[in-house]
Each structure stands twice: as structure tokens, then as C-alpha cells.
Design a protein around this motif. Sequence first.
Motif, PDB file in Angstrom:
ATOM      1  N   CYS A   4      15.861 -32.237  24.539  1.00  0.00           N
ATOM      2  CA  CYS A   4      16.439 -31.678  25.885  1.00  0.00           C
ATOM      3  C   CYS A   4      15.393 -31.273  26.533  1.00  0.00           C
ATOM      4  O   CYS A   4      14.241 -30.988  26.206  1.00  0.00           O
ATOM      5  CB  CYS A   4      16.752 -30.068  25.606  1.00  0.00           C
ATOM      6  SG  CYS A   4      18.246 -29.855  25.544  1.00  0.00           S
ATOM      7  N   CYS A  37      22.445 -23.534  24.381  1.00  0.00           N
ATOM      8  CA  CYS A  37      22.563 -24.747  24.051  1.00  0.00           C
ATOM      9  C   CYS A  37      23.019 -25.173  23.017  1.00  0.00           C
ATOM     10  O   CYS A  37      22.286 -25.122  21.853  1.00  0.00           O
ATOM     11  CB  CYS A  37      21.094 -25.820  24.561  1.00  0.00           C
ATOM     12  SG  CYS A  37      21.404 -27.268  24.773  1.00  0.00           S
ATOM     13  N   CYS A  40      20.027 -28.067  21.528  1.00  0.00           N
ATOM     14  CA  CYS A  40      18.839 -27.844  20.897  1.00  0.00           C
ATOM     15  C   CYS A  40      19.195 -26.292  20.643  1.00  0.00           C
ATOM     16  O   CYS A  40      18.182 -26.373  19.455  1.00  0.00           O
ATOM     17  CB  CYS A  40      17.984 -27.829  21.677  1.00  0.00           C
ATOM     18  SG  CYS A  40      17.854 -26.668  23.137  1.00  0.00           S
ATOM     19  N   HIS A  44      19.339 -21.558  27.695  1.00  0.00           N
ATOM     20  CA  HIS A  44      18.327 -22.658  28.916  1.00  0.00           C
ATOM     21  C   HIS A  44      19.200 -21.894  30.019  1.00  0.00           C
ATOM     22  O   HIS A  44      20.298 -20.628  29.783  1.00  0.00           O
ATOM     23  CB  HIS A  44      19.013 -23.569  29.239  1.00  0.00           C
ATOM     24  CG  HIS A  44      18.571 -24.559  28.334  1.00  0.00           C
ATOM     25  ND1 HIS A  44      17.376 -24.962  27.851  1.00  0.00           N
ATOM     26  CD2 HIS A  44      19.584 -25.497  27.181  1.00  0.00           C
ATOM     27  CE1 HIS A  44      17.329 -25.324  26.835  1.00  0.00           C
ATOM     28  NE2 HIS A  44      18.510 -26.582  26.580  1.00  0.00           N
TER      29      HIS A  44
HETATM   30 ZN   LIG Z   1      19.445 -27.520  25.487  1.00  0.00          ZN
END
Ligand SMILES: [Zn+2]
Length: 79
Positions: A4, A37, A40, A44
Motif C-alpha cells: 500500500c 484497507c 493491508c 487510511h
Molecule cells: Zn492499505
Amino acid sequence: MAGCSKKTYLTENLAVDALLEARIRFVQNTSVAVYQCEDCGSWHLTSRGNMHPRLAKAMETGEIKKQSQAYFWEKKLGY
Ligand SMILES: [Zn+2]
């Protein structure tokens, strides 16, 4: 899990802190919310979707504006 390129935050709380911070420090910042996310597993910032309640509150009370001005002057005066 990796890969990411966006800045990651371990918890939702940390991401929201960063969200408010970003809005205070960067006038052009348009982030409004945070999301976890799928790639990952970290959090975010995003400029899509509904505004996070904590940000909405901080905008409503003028807190963002106040802190933003304080930050501006600190920078300008070199504190
Ligand atoms: Zn991510």
C-alpha cells in the motif's frame, strides 16, 4: 499484505487523529473520513464518503479553523 502506497495507521483512532491534523495543517486537504484497507488491513484517510463525526464536530465548533490559524501563526513566527 504489503504494497500500500498510502500512509497507513494502525487503528481507526490514530487515523482519525491524523485526519483532523491533516485538515488543520493543510488547507487544501480534502480528506473527510477514514477506512480500513482490504489490502493491508491498516487504516487510511479518504476524501470520499460521509464525513467522520469527529471531523464534522470539529468543523462545526470551529475547532479546525481555530487550530489551523494557530498553526499558521506558529509557522509564520517560527516557533
Ligand atoms: Zn492499505
